[in-house]
Design a protein around this motif. Structure first.
Motif, mmCIF file in Angstrom:
data_model
loop_
_atom_site.group_PDB
_atom_site.id
_atom_site.type_symbol
_atom_site.label_atom_id
_atom_site.label_comp_id
_atom_site.label_asym_id
_atom_site.label_seq_id
_atom_site.Cartn_x
_atom_site.Cartn_y
_atom_site.Cartn_z
ATOM 1 N N UNK A 139 -27.586 5.116 -12.790
ATOM 2 C CA UNK A 139 -26.586 4.841 -11.878
ATOM 3 C C UNK A 139 -26.388 4.639 -10.913
ATOM 4 N N UNK A 140 -24.827 3.837 -10.645
ATOM 5 C CA UNK A 140 -24.780 3.160 -9.390
ATOM 6 C C UNK A 140 -23.897 3.571 -8.665
ATOM 7 N N UNK A 153 -17.607 8.832 -8.241
ATOM 8 C CA UNK A 153 -16.329 9.097 -7.559
ATOM 9 C C UNK A 153 -16.463 10.970 -7.913
ATOM 10 N N UNK A 160 -20.668 6.409 -12.166
ATOM 11 C CA UNK A 160 -20.631 4.930 -12.661
ATOM 12 C C UNK A 160 -21.983 4.352 -13.104
ATOM 13 N N UNK A 208 -28.280 8.504 -7.277
ATOM 14 C CA UNK A 208 -27.969 6.967 -7.461
ATOM 15 C C UNK A 208 -29.768 6.415 -7.527
ATOM 16 N N UNK A 215 -22.369 -3.144 -7.613
ATOM 17 C CA UNK A 215 -22.535 -1.506 -6.634
ATOM 18 C C UNK A 215 -24.360 -1.603 -7.427
ATOM 19 N N UNK A 273 -28.237 -1.244 -7.712
ATOM 20 C CA UNK A 273 -29.227 0.248 -8.457
ATOM 21 C C UNK A 273 -30.078 -0.166 -7.727
ATOM 22 N N UNK A 285 -21.566 1.282 -2.251
ATOM 23 C CA UNK A 285 -19.989 2.306 -2.414
ATOM 24 C C UNK A 285 -20.218 4.041 -2.037
ATOM 25 N N UNK A 286 -21.741 4.527 -1.486
ATOM 26 C CA UNK A 286 -22.499 5.224 -1.182
ATOM 27 C C UNK A 286 -22.972 5.937 -0.178
ATOM 28 N N UNK A 288 -25.561 7.231 -0.040
ATOM 29 C CA UNK A 288 -27.416 7.025 -0.201
ATOM 30 C C UNK A 288 -27.302 6.284 -1.272
ATOM 31 N N UNK A 289 -26.401 4.785 -1.261
ATOM 32 C CA UNK A 289 -26.672 3.033 -1.936
ATOM 33 C C UNK A 289 -27.185 3.049 -0.365
ATOM 34 N N UNK A 338 -17.262 -1.286 -0.762
ATOM 35 C CA UNK A 338 -16.789 -1.612 -1.783
ATOM 36 C C UNK A 338 -15.375 -0.641 -2.035
ATOM 37 N N UNK A 356 -12.056 1.207 -2.722
ATOM 38 C CA UNK A 356 -11.337 1.802 -4.145
ATOM 39 C C UNK A 356 -9.441 1.570 -3.849
ATOM 40 N N UNK A 381 -14.172 2.063 -9.180
ATOM 41 C CA UNK A 381 -15.333 2.815 -8.305
ATOM 42 C C UNK A 381 -15.160 2.222 -6.565
ATOM 43 N N UNK A 382 -15.705 2.355 -5.850
ATOM 44 C CA UNK A 382 -15.426 2.252 -4.432
ATOM 45 C C UNK A 382 -15.013 3.689 -3.657
#
Lengths: 378, 378
Positions: free
Chosen positions: A263-264, A267, A274, A339, B86, B88, B110-111, B113-114, B134, B136, B142-143
């Motif tokens: 999971x990356x 939305x 995603x 993520x 994005x 992983x 784009x998060x 958490x990321x 990123x 959207x 994504x984004x």
């Protein structure tokens, strides 16, 4: 404790070895009971450890879809190889080279012009090719009708030209459009009957035609009798896939190939996850689109392989997969599938998905991982 | 006299080098005039000679869809690499290794958490990643929305965590659903406007955000102004394909990728030619299916590349293509397209078709053939 697959980069193609071995046993035992040989079509896996497992279980030779597969098998010690695509005349020197090295390669044609090109080349090279003639049993692609006058012309042309006609072959590819046992049994019987009739028609003009080779995974698993048949070719049974599941010839716990993905992103407003498995990993094969259940780009499972109900693999870009859980789940989406967490996707079509990967990661019953390389290209 | 491509085994992926060079020039000149840099997305070709031609024409760095592409480019001396998926968290060690070798690799998230996962890893490794966020701009994948509070959280998190925020990026992937200049111009302006606004929103909270990167081939070729944009990413323009032709951003004589195939059979009663380019060669991409013209599995041309009107590439199995000319032509089919004759197929989607081949055969203006290898897998 982390599982061995936790160490894999994603996307990765996973083979469940115990499932694969059961699939191999199931087909081999079935054909043993029906009294015919199995010549697996290795275009599904293009992978030597898989092919060796099929041979160890009792397979007699292999079927290939390209001469590169033939070369690969022969280099690994497999001598009886049937190239089951009508050969383009331009490939005859490559086929000849394999035979001169000792490979018992047999070739296919379905036309007088094709047969004449083969004979002309063979005579020029002082070679006697082992030949098959393709029979059309269901109108889905190639081959000559069992009662076509051209069939006898081709047989005569090959025989007069000094070739060794091994037999006739057919592939009931229209079995992929069926989904119930009576229809599959009827098509399997049609495949058997027409291919046997073609052989009988050839024998009636005094040309030897010892073998009758039929096959597709759905018909091979549905035939009630194979009288007159000498061998069956089948490919996708080794892994099965969602198309086969829809046809009804395998159970969910027989699906041996899956794609591991991370999971990356999310939305949440759309209820989407995603992932890093897009169409490059899954292939663009949407073979279940017109079947009883449309699986999108594949069935979404958790990392352990359990199906996640309601998760639709609804979209794919090159390196992005879009999995839709619906907006009802948008609040829990991010925490349920954070993520970096991992999913497994069961493919629509194992032949197409496998082809996207240079290697399989094969998982043994004890969790041990093996990297098995896969052939790519022509 | 036989042409050089007559020596090739089929199926083969052909690149028309003069067309490719014109495509590269066209995009580069356009963006030069608009005053922005071009960072080509190399996921289309995955092929160093193609990438080097793009850089020679003026491209600034590359965009990649996998870290394997990044490694491949860096090994060939390309240092400025943007991994535009994005990341992983499991791939961070691989990204770090590239940076430690001297690659100026930048990453995407784009998060929150990321971003937090990247910061945590970077701090543990004493690394300062170059980051993009990123955006959207059209809801297709994504984004983060340009005005989303989470965008500012991500920017703040990266900045507070010591990362270098290079900028924001977006990809108007919904441009693939359009087919007229006004709609494409409007989407290009939306892509520009929203990405610029995202950068301004970030700058307004005191976080530096120098770059604004947008792009898709259709919008890049349609934008009327790119104020505030610093770079454009585009990929498929290098070869173009039938999807792009339907969208209306290229002409037939700009299609630079094709698949060479041999005729291997006929079904005269059905008006079919059977070839050795099936879905393994073409891919299963049916991207033109819902566009203004459905090209089936590709546009059929003669060996020289001239379109054959009325020839429909209607079906594909793994190593068989079915081209339908209609039953009106069944009498001339066999003599017009004899066994062993060759055709060229223009693909729906160059990225997907190219991926099926280990090598391209690139044809120069003088007919000289070059074998260009292509990256496969992850």
């Amino acid at each position: 404790m982390p599982t061995p697959i936790a160490s894999l980069d994603t996307p990765a193609a996973l083979i469940d070895i115990p499932r694969m071995q059961r699939n191999i046993q199931r087909m081999q035992q079935r054909l043993n009971e029906l009294g015919v040989r199995l010549r697996p079509h290795i275009k599904t896996s293009k992978c030597l450890p898989v092919i060796h497992a099929q041979i160890a279980a009792g397979a007699s030779g292999v079927t290939v879809s390209t001469l590169k597969e033939a070369e690969h098998c022969f280099a690994a010690g497999i001598r009886d190889v049937f190239y089951a695509v009508a050969i383009a005349p331009g490939k005859l020197p490559q086929a000849l080279a394999l035979r001169r090295q000792g490979c018992n390669l047999s070739l296919l044609t379905d036309s007088v012009a094709g047969a004449e090109a083969i004979v002309a080349f063979a005579q020029q090279q002082d070679e006697r090719f082992d030949m098959w003639i393709e029979i059309d049993c269901d109108g889905h692609r190639s081959g000559l009708a069992a009662d076509a006058p051209a069939l006898l012309e081709v047989a005569q042309s090959l025989s007069n030209g000094g070739m060794h006609l091994r037999g006739v072959m057919t592939h009931a590819g229209s079995s992929y459009e069926l989904d119930n046992p009576p229809a599959l049994q009827a098509l399997a019987e049609q495949e058997r009957r027409l291919c046997v009739r073609a052989a009988e028609n050839i024998r009636a003009i005094g040309v030897a035609c010892a073998e009758v080779s039929i096959g597709s995974t759905p018909t091979a698993l549905s035939a009630l009798n194979l009288d007159g048949v000498t061998e069956v070719r089948a490919g996708v049974y080794v892994f099965f896939d969602l198309v086969m599941h829809n046809i009804g010839v395998c159970q969910a716990d027989e699906l041996a190939l899956s794609v591991l993905t991370s999971v990356i992103g999310h939305q949440p407003d759309k209820g989407w996850i995603i992932t890093d498995a897009g169409w490059m990993a899954m292939s663009r094969d949407r073979g279940t689109q017109r079947q009883r259940h449309d699986f999108g780009y594949g069935q979404v499972c958790n990392e352990a392989g359990d199906w996640i109900e309601g998760a639709q693999f609804s979209g794919a870009n090159q390196e992005h997969g879009i999995i839709s859980l619906g907006t009802a789940q948008h609040e829990t989406l991010v925490t349920r599938f954070p993520i970096g967490s991992r999913l497994r996707i069961l493919p629509n079509h194992a032949c197409a998905t496998g082809a996207q990967f240079p290697d399989y990661h094969a998982v043994a019953a004890d969790g041990t991982l093996h990297t098995w390389s896969r052939l790519h290209g022509w």
